[in-house]
Scaffold this motif. Structure first.
Motif, short mmCIF file in Angstrom:
data_model
loop_
_atom_site.label_atom_id
_atom_site.label_comp_id
_atom_site.label_asym_id
_atom_site.label_seq_id
_atom_site.Cartn_x
_atom_site.Cartn_y
_atom_site.Cartn_z
N MET A 1 55.28 20.20 45.43
CA MET A 1 55.52 21.08 46.81
C MET A 1 54.82 22.30 46.61
O MET A 1 54.95 23.13 45.54
CB MET A 1 57.07 21.39 46.92
N LYS A 2 54.17 22.77 47.57
CA LYS A 2 53.46 24.24 47.54
C LYS A 2 54.44 25.30 47.57
O LYS A 2 55.52 25.35 48.23
CB LYS A 2 52.65 24.37 48.90
N GLU A 3 54.23 26.36 46.63
CA GLU A 3 55.25 27.44 46.54
C GLU A 3 55.03 28.51 47.53
O GLU A 3 53.74 28.90 47.99
CB GLU A 3 54.86 28.10 45.24
N LYS A 4 56.00 29.01 48.24
CA LYS A 4 55.96 30.14 49.09
C LYS A 4 56.31 31.55 48.59
O LYS A 4 57.02 31.70 47.97
CB LYS A 4 56.79 29.73 50.43
N LEU A 5 55.32 32.40 48.92
CA LEU A 5 55.57 33.96 48.59
C LEU A 5 56.00 34.86 49.68
O LEU A 5 55.41 34.84 50.54
CB LEU A 5 54.27 34.35 47.66
N PHE A 6 56.85 35.44 49.42
CA PHE A 6 57.53 36.32 50.46
C PHE A 6 57.25 37.86 50.02
O PHE A 6 57.62 37.89 48.97
CB PHE A 6 58.89 36.01 50.70
N ALA A 7 56.44 38.68 50.81
CA ALA A 7 56.18 39.94 50.34
C ALA A 7 56.55 41.02 51.54
O ALA A 7 56.40 40.53 52.83
CB ALA A 7 54.80 40.02 49.88
N LEU A 8 56.94 42.11 51.12
CA LEU A 8 57.15 43.14 52.16
C LEU A 8 56.21 44.34 51.80
O LEU A 8 56.10 44.87 50.56
CB LEU A 8 58.58 43.73 52.24
N ASP A 9 55.48 44.86 52.82
CA ASP A 9 54.72 46.20 52.67
C ASP A 9 55.58 47.28 53.27
O ASP A 9 55.64 47.52 54.58
CB ASP A 9 53.43 46.07 53.06
N ILE A 10 56.36 47.87 52.61
CA ILE A 10 57.40 48.95 53.32
C ILE A 10 56.66 50.37 53.68
O ILE A 10 56.52 51.24 52.43
CB ILE A 10 58.61 49.27 52.39
N GLY A 11 56.18 50.66 54.62
CA GLY A 11 55.39 51.63 54.83
C GLY A 11 56.23 52.81 55.38
O GLY A 11 57.26 52.74 55.85
N THR A 12 55.43 53.85 55.82
CA THR A 12 56.01 55.18 56.53
C THR A 12 56.65 54.86 57.84
O THR A 12 57.48 55.32 58.40
CB THR A 12 55.11 56.43 56.31
N ARG A 13 55.70 54.21 58.65
CA ARG A 13 55.76 54.04 60.08
C ARG A 13 56.53 52.46 60.14
O ARG A 13 56.95 52.49 61.43
CB ARG A 13 54.56 54.10 60.79
N SER A 14 55.93 51.67 59.44
CA SER A 14 56.55 50.14 59.95
C SER A 14 56.70 49.41 58.46
O SER A 14 56.05 49.74 57.53
CB SER A 14 55.38 49.60 60.82
N VAL A 15 57.13 48.26 58.51
CA VAL A 15 57.36 47.34 57.56
C VAL A 15 56.84 46.01 57.93
O VAL A 15 57.04 45.46 59.06
CB VAL A 15 58.97 47.13 57.17
N VAL A 16 55.95 45.52 56.92
CA VAL A 16 55.15 44.18 57.35
C VAL A 16 55.85 43.27 56.42
O VAL A 16 55.66 43.26 55.09
CB VAL A 16 53.64 44.43 57.27
N GLY A 17 56.01 42.13 56.90
CA GLY A 17 56.41 40.83 56.17
C GLY A 17 55.50 39.77 56.09
O GLY A 17 54.86 39.64 57.33
#
Length: 715
Positions: A1-17
């Protein structure tokens, strides 16, 4: 099974998942979701409102979980602008120590890191705890001279200058708190600049001096690499919004339309917009760029200034631009211009530059996704974890951002590296001829450091649950120095004076008693060493007064006033070079003293700038005649002296001076013989420069004079 990686870029204006799928060593982008903060919850990379940030994280998590199932762990990054860098220098005395070893140099480096940590703490008003996440050596110096390495070197003083990077503990704790409220655990932590650099710059290129600029909406973050590491971080509070506002002002657009127009500038030659008055206008791309040029210039100027400040006023070899604001038109060219770099050395890098990354056609390949993807990959490849070690029976929790070694643990435990060395031996203070001299004792021995019961060094890698113990090194012995060694071992000198060799021996006393110089000095000894220190004292010691007399300044009395002419005194040389009586001499010197012959009156008058005679050249009967008149008379015992008279030192002379007056025609008769005519009544006419004149007519240099004898006719 392929591994999934969840990451967050918590910036000053927005958050990117972002969700990546990992298969072996390659990654595939599965999904991306972005959401802006509803209020000012972040400021310069630091979470100011944990509740507001956790709500945005929860919303993104929910959106992604609807498609991809639940997530319990996430990888995040600390903003590079939250890091602090500080330079510090540490100097130690190594006189009398053996050659420096690797362990000694590490002690010196870690002492400098602790000094930087102290500086950071003093500058910080919130009393935050700082983790040292890395340091680089800038310079090694030995006795003030810069060297490439101190290993196996010896001297009197060694120093090191480092640049260290620190991360506030509060940044990590606030991230953990926000994730916890969103029911997420921190799977791994990385640093934003390191994340972007790791995916854009392969390890083989990290030795290059490169600047990475992440241009967001409100801030532009800067990281610099060199020698295989990140050497500095910086931030300027100006970024993409500055350009958007300029477009808004120029074209009368509201902010969202101005933002869209800015993005269209990257790939369209003509921009169609509807202003706030409802008019639809079309503008050429170049016209808009020209209108917003002042804002572009301000952004480029701010970024280039910060890069130069972080890089010791030197432009890096190249600049990589990432982030949504990096697509601002004409920005790479302006940056290259301000950094004096070729235009191809400043480039925008998108996610297509990331190796081993599969990108579907539905995913944008722009530079704004480099940091989010870098966070996911870097957190997977190089996660930062916590480890616990024991230092001197005290548990320490380490922020394991790199290869953690024993020295890192001692720093985290607050141990002063410099105090682990044994104290130097007792110093002694002695006085030699009234001058105080401090004699340092021998250096103390290095500390004993054990890792799990085995002797180790500062750069040994540690693991979770390791036990470190330190034992202070033995103190050094007191200073032991012989008296003659303080006198440079030179208590006799041989010199040659006017061809004769003389041997001078010093007399030495300690606390009033005569000694030989072989004795060891004791604290507070009063040592007196008598050895002539100057040539004058040497001549007196040799009892040669006639030589000193010949060097006295030449003097005589003129009208009752003493006149000194030092240039006419005797001459003294040392080893063939002119010197003075007050200068020192060394063993083996050859000294010659010569006496000057008494000068003549003409030489004396010339040195005193006294004009002896007044002259003027004229022409008489077409022949040059030198008119002269004596202006000064020198007398000695009422006897008139001529210019060739010898003047002895001590003579008393009288001087009578006259003011120079112009010559007149009749003065010529003192210098020529007049031929009177054999016939006639001796009537004559005086001529000056072809004009009739008189005996009292003034004569100037160069005048032409004649006497005419006119013939008288008989009636």
């Amino acid at each position: 099974m392929k591994e999934k990686l969840f990451a967050l870029d918590i910036g000053t204006r927005s958050v990117v998942g972002i969700i990546l799928e990992k298969e072996h060593d390659s990654y595939n982008i599965i999904d991306i979701f972005s959401q802006e903060h509803s209020e000012r919850a972040m400021l310069d990379g630091q979470i100011h409102d944990v509740l507001a940030v956790s709500k945005v994280i929860s919303d993104i998590k929910s959106q992604l979980e609807e498609v991809h199932g639940p997530f319990k762990e996430v990888s995040v990054a600390a903003a590079g602008r939250a890091l602090k860098t500080e330079r510090a220098e540490m100097t130690i005395n190594i006189g009398g120590k053996p050659m420096l070893k690797r362990e000694d140099i590490l002690h010196l480096e870690f002492s400098a890191v602790q000094e930087a940590q102290t500086i950071i703490a003093k500058q910080n008003t919130t009393q935050s705890t700082y983790y040292c996440v890395g340091y680089s050596v800038l310079y090694y110096r030995l006795d003030g001279q810069e060297l490439g390495s101190l290993i196996d070197q010896s001297g009197d003083e060694a120093s090191v200058e480092i640049i260290a990077t620190f991360l506030p503990k509060v940044v990590v704790e606030s991230l953990l708190a926000a994730l916890k409220r969103a029911d997420l655990e921190m799977q791994a932590l990385t640093l934003e600049p390191i994340a972007a650099i790791n995916v854009l710059i392969p390890a083989s290129m990290r030795r290059l001096n490169v600047a990475l600029v992440d241009i967001g909406a409100g801030t532009s973050d800067i990281a610099l690499t060199d020698s295989g590491t990140v050497i500095a971080y910086g931030m300027v509070p100006i970024a993409g919004d500055e350009i958007t506002e300029s477009i808004s002002d120029s074209l009368l657009l509201d902010f969202p339309l101005a933002e869209q127009a800015k993005r269209d500038l990257a790939n369209q030659e003509h921009i169609m917009v509807t202003d706030i008055l409802g008019f639809v206008n079309e503008f050429p791309r170049e016209e808009i760029i020209q209108n917003i040029h002042p804002a572009l210039d301000r952004l480029a100027e701010a970024i280039s200034t910060e890069i130069l400040a972080l890089n010791n006023a030197i432009a890096p070899r190249a600049v990589m631009l990432i982030g949504g604001g990096s697509q601002t038109p004409d920005l790479p060219r302006l940056l290259a211009q301000k950094l004096n770099l070729p235009e191809n050395r400043v480039a925008i890098r998108g996610i297509d530059a990331i190796q081993n990354l599969k990108i579907s056609d539905t995913i944008q390949k722009g530079p704004e996704l480099v940091t989010p993807i870098g966070i996911a990959i870097a957190a997977d490849k190089n996660p930062i974890q916590y480890i616990s070690v024991t230092v001197d029976d005290r548990p320490i929790r380490m922020f394991d951002m790199k290869r953690t070694n024993v020295g890192d643990c001692l720093l985290a435990a607050g141990l002063r590296i410099s105090k682990l060395y044994g104290k130097p031996g007792m110093a002694k203070i002695v006085h030699i001829n009234g001058q105080q001299i401090m004699l340092p004792g021998k250096q103390g021995e290095k500390s004993l450091i054990t890792l799990n019961g085995v002797e180790t060094s500062l750069d040994t890698e540690v693991k979770n649950a390791d036990v470190i113990m330190t034992t202070k090194g033995a103190d050094g012995e007191p200073a032991m120095t012989r008296i003659k060694d303080l006198l440079d071992g030179q208590i006799t000198r041989t010199v040659t004076v006017n061809g004769t060799e003389h041997r001078i021996s010093a007399s030495i006393t300690r606390n009033g008693e005569t000694v030989t110089g072989d004795e060891f000095v004791e604290d507070h000894d009063q040592i007196v060493c008598h050895l002539p220190g100057t040539i004058q004292k040497l001549i007196k010691e040799l009892q040669l007064p006639e030589l000193l007399a010949s060097l006295e300044p030449y003097s005589f009395h003129l009208n009752g006033k003493e006149i000194q002419l030092p240039a006419l005194a005797g001459r003294i040389t040392k080893n063939g070079l002119e010197t003075k009586l007050a200068y020192s001499f060394e063993d083996g010197d050859e000294i010659e003293i010569t006496t000057m012959a008494p000068p003549k009156l003409g030489d004396v008058a010339k040195k005193l700038n006294i004009q002896h005679t007044f002259t003027a050249p004229v022409f008489f009967e077409d022949k040059q005649v030198m008119l002269s008149r004596k202006l000064a008379e020198f007398r000695r015992d009422d006897v008139l002296l001529d210019e060739n008279e010898v003047i002895h030192a001590g003579d008393s002379l009288a001087l009578i001076q006259q003011e120079p007056e112009p010559f007149i025609f009749q003065d010529i008769f003192r210098h020529v013989v007049i031929d009177f005519p054999h016939q006639g009544n001796n009537r004559f006419i005086l001529i000056k420069n072809e004009q009739e004149t008189t005996f009292q007519e003034k004569v100037s240099p160069g005048d032409r004079l004649k006497i005419l004898w006119p013939t008288i006719k008989n009636e």
